[in-house]
Design a protein around this motif. Structure first.
Motif, mmCIF file in Angstrom:
data_model
loop_
_atom_site.group_PDB
_atom_site.id
_atom_site.type_symbol
_atom_site.label_atom_id
_atom_site.label_comp_id
_atom_site.label_asym_id
_atom_site.label_seq_id
_atom_site.Cartn_x
_atom_site.Cartn_y
_atom_site.Cartn_z
ATOM 1 N N UNK A 10 0.856 -1.203 0.000
ATOM 2 C CA UNK A 10 0.000 0.000 0.000
ATOM 3 C C UNK A 10 0.884 1.243 0.000
ATOM 4 N N UNK A 11 0.696 2.094 -0.989
ATOM 5 C CA UNK A 11 1.488 3.331 -1.058
ATOM 6 C C UNK A 11 0.501 4.500 -1.072
ATOM 7 N N UNK A 12 0.343 5.168 0.048
ATOM 8 C CA UNK A 12 -0.668 6.237 0.143
ATOM 9 C C UNK A 12 -0.488 7.334 -0.901
ATOM 10 N N UNK A 13 0.755 7.718 -1.197
ATOM 11 C CA UNK A 13 0.986 8.784 -2.176
ATOM 12 C C UNK A 13 0.509 8.357 -3.562
ATOM 13 N N UNK A 14 0.858 7.133 -3.923
ATOM 14 C CA UNK A 14 0.448 6.609 -5.230
ATOM 15 C C UNK A 14 -1.072 6.542 -5.326
ATOM 16 N N UNK A 15 -1.712 6.053 -4.291
ATOM 17 C CA UNK A 15 -3.175 5.941 -4.312
ATOM 18 C C UNK A 15 -3.832 7.320 -4.379
ATOM 19 N N UNK A 16 -3.259 8.276 -3.678
ATOM 20 C CA UNK A 16 -3.830 9.629 -3.712
ATOM 21 C C UNK A 16 -3.699 10.227 -5.113
ATOM 22 N N UNK A 17 -2.551 10.000 -5.777
ATOM 23 C CA UNK A 17 -2.377 10.507 -7.145
ATOM 24 C C UNK A 17 -3.389 9.870 -8.089
ATOM 25 N N UNK A 18 -3.598 8.572 -7.935
ATOM 26 C CA UNK A 18 -4.588 7.894 -8.790
ATOM 27 C C UNK A 18 -5.985 8.473 -8.555
ATOM 28 N N UNK A 19 -6.334 8.667 -7.312
ATOM 29 C CA UNK A 19 -7.657 9.227 -7.000
ATOM 30 C C UNK A 19 -7.815 10.630 -7.568
ATOM 31 N N UNK A 20 -6.732 11.399 -7.522
ATOM 32 C CA UNK A 20 -6.800 12.790 -7.976
ATOM 33 C C UNK A 20 -7.035 12.894 -9.482
ATOM 34 N N UNK A 21 -6.527 11.915 -10.231
ATOM 35 C CA UNK A 21 -6.665 11.953 -11.696
ATOM 36 C C UNK A 21 -7.849 11.121 -12.199
ATOM 37 N N UNK A 22 -8.420 10.333 -11.348
ATOM 38 C CA UNK A 22 -9.498 9.431 -11.779
ATOM 39 C C UNK A 22 -10.681 10.241 -12.342
ATOM 40 N N UNK A 23 -11.179 9.816 -13.524
ATOM 41 C CA UNK A 23 -12.326 10.473 -14.137
ATOM 42 C C UNK A 23 -11.967 11.705 -14.949
ATOM 43 N N UNK A 24 -10.687 12.049 -15.007
ATOM 44 C CA UNK A 24 -10.249 13.218 -15.787
ATOM 45 C C UNK A 24 -9.465 12.745 -17.017
ATOM 46 N N UNK A 25 -9.618 13.464 -18.122
ATOM 47 C CA UNK A 25 -8.804 13.168 -19.303
ATOM 48 C C UNK A 25 -7.375 13.634 -19.041
ATOM 49 N N UNK A 26 -6.421 12.749 -19.287
ATOM 50 C CA UNK A 26 -5.010 13.094 -19.087
ATOM 51 C C UNK A 26 -4.302 13.023 -20.439
#
Length: 241
Positions: free
Chosen positions: A1-17
Motif C-alpha cells: 500500500x502506497x498512500x501517495x500513489x493511491x492519492x495521485x490515482x484518486x486525484x486523476x481518476x475520471x479526468x482526461x489526461x
C-alpha cells in the motif's frame, strides 16, 4: 500500500489526461503543451519537466511559489490555465534528483495538485524515457501526444518512445511536427525537409500528423503564452487535441 500513489490515482481518476512527450529535448514540447492547455475551459497544465523549467517562463510565473492549503497545491491561474509546476515549489533553482526520487516528486505533484473544477489535465513530460514516464504510467491512463522536429535524428528518437508506448497499450494520438514549415508568399517553405520520416512514423502508428509552422511572433509571447492565438495554436486547435 502506497498512500501517495493511491492519492495521485484518486486525484486523476475520471479526468482526461493528455501527456505531451518527446524522446529528446529542444523540440518545443513545453510550448506545445502550453498551447494545448490555453483557450480550453476546465483545463490544468502540470509541468513535470522538472529539469527544464520552460513552462514557468512561458507563463511568466518564474520566481512565484505555489500556496499549499488543506485542499492541496493551489495552481497559478494564468490566461485561463490552472498551472502546476515544480518551479512553483522549489523556485527558480536547478534540481538534481536520483531516479527513484524523481518518481516520488512526480507522484507528489499529481497527488496534491488541487484539481477541483478540472476535467482535462495536460502533462508536460520531461524528455526521454525515464522515471517520470514510469511514474505517470503508475497513476493514470493517458493519451500520448508526441512532439518532434523534422530532423531524422529527432524522429528516430521519438520512434523509440512510440514503440514503447504501443507495447504498453498507450497508442499515441498524434505526432506533432514542430517547426515544420514557414508561410512565405502564400505558400509553404519547408526549410528542414518535408518531414517524410515523421509522416511514415505517424502512418505506422495510425496517429494524426500535425504540422506546426515556424512563427516568428511566438517568441514575443514568452511570459504571456496564454494570450497567443497565432497559427501554431490554431493548427493544434484544428487537430482537436
Amino acid at each position: 500500500m502506497r498512500p501517495l500513489l493511491e492519492r495521485a490515482r484518486d486525484n486523476l481518476r475520471g479526468r482526461e489526461v493528455v501527456a505531451v512527450m518527446s524522446g529528446k529535448g529542444g523540440v518545443g514540447k513545453s510550448t506545445v503543451a502550453a498551447l494545448l492547455a490555453v483557450g480550453r475551459g476546465n483545463t490544468a497544465l502540470v509541468d513535470l519537466d522538472i529539469f527544464g523549467m520552460s513552462t514557468p517562463r512561458l507563463f511568466g510565473v518564474v520566481g512565484r511559489l505555489h500556496e499549499v492549503e488543506k485542499e492541496g497545491i493551489r495552481p497559478f491561474e494564468v490566461g485561463g490555465v490552472k498551472l502546476f509546476s515544480l518551479g512553483g515549489v522549489v523556485g527558480d533553482r536547478y534540481v538534481v534528483l536520483p531516479g527513484a526520487n524523481e518518481g516520488g516528486v512526480v507522484e507528489a505533484i499529481l497527488a496534491f495538485a488541487d484539481l477541483r473544477g478540472v476535467d482535462r489535465v495536460v502533462v508536460d513530460m520531461p524528455p526521454g524515457m525515464g522515471e517520470a514516464l514510469l511514474a505517470l504510467e503508475r497513476v493514470a491512463r493517458f493519451k500520448p501526444v508526441l512532439v518532434s522536429t523534422p530532423s531524422a535524428m529527432s524522429v528516430k528518437v521519438v520512434s523509440h518512445l512510440a514503440e514503447y508506448l504501443v507495447e504498453r497499450g498507450a497508442k499515441p494520438a498524434a505526432l506533432v511536427l514542430n517547426m515544420a514549415y514557414v508561410e512565405c508568399g502564400g505558400g509553404r517553405v519547408y526549410p528542414f525537409g518535408r518531414g517524410d520520416d515523421a509522416r511514415r512514423l505517424a502512418e505506422r502508428l495510425g496517429a494524426a500528423l500535425v504540422e506546426l509552422p515556424i512563427d516568428p511572433e511566438l517568441e514575443s509571447y514568452v511570459g504571456r503564452i496564454g494570450e497567443y492565438r497565432g497559427p501554431a495554436y490554431r493548427e493544434l486547435l484544428k487537430a482537436g487535441l
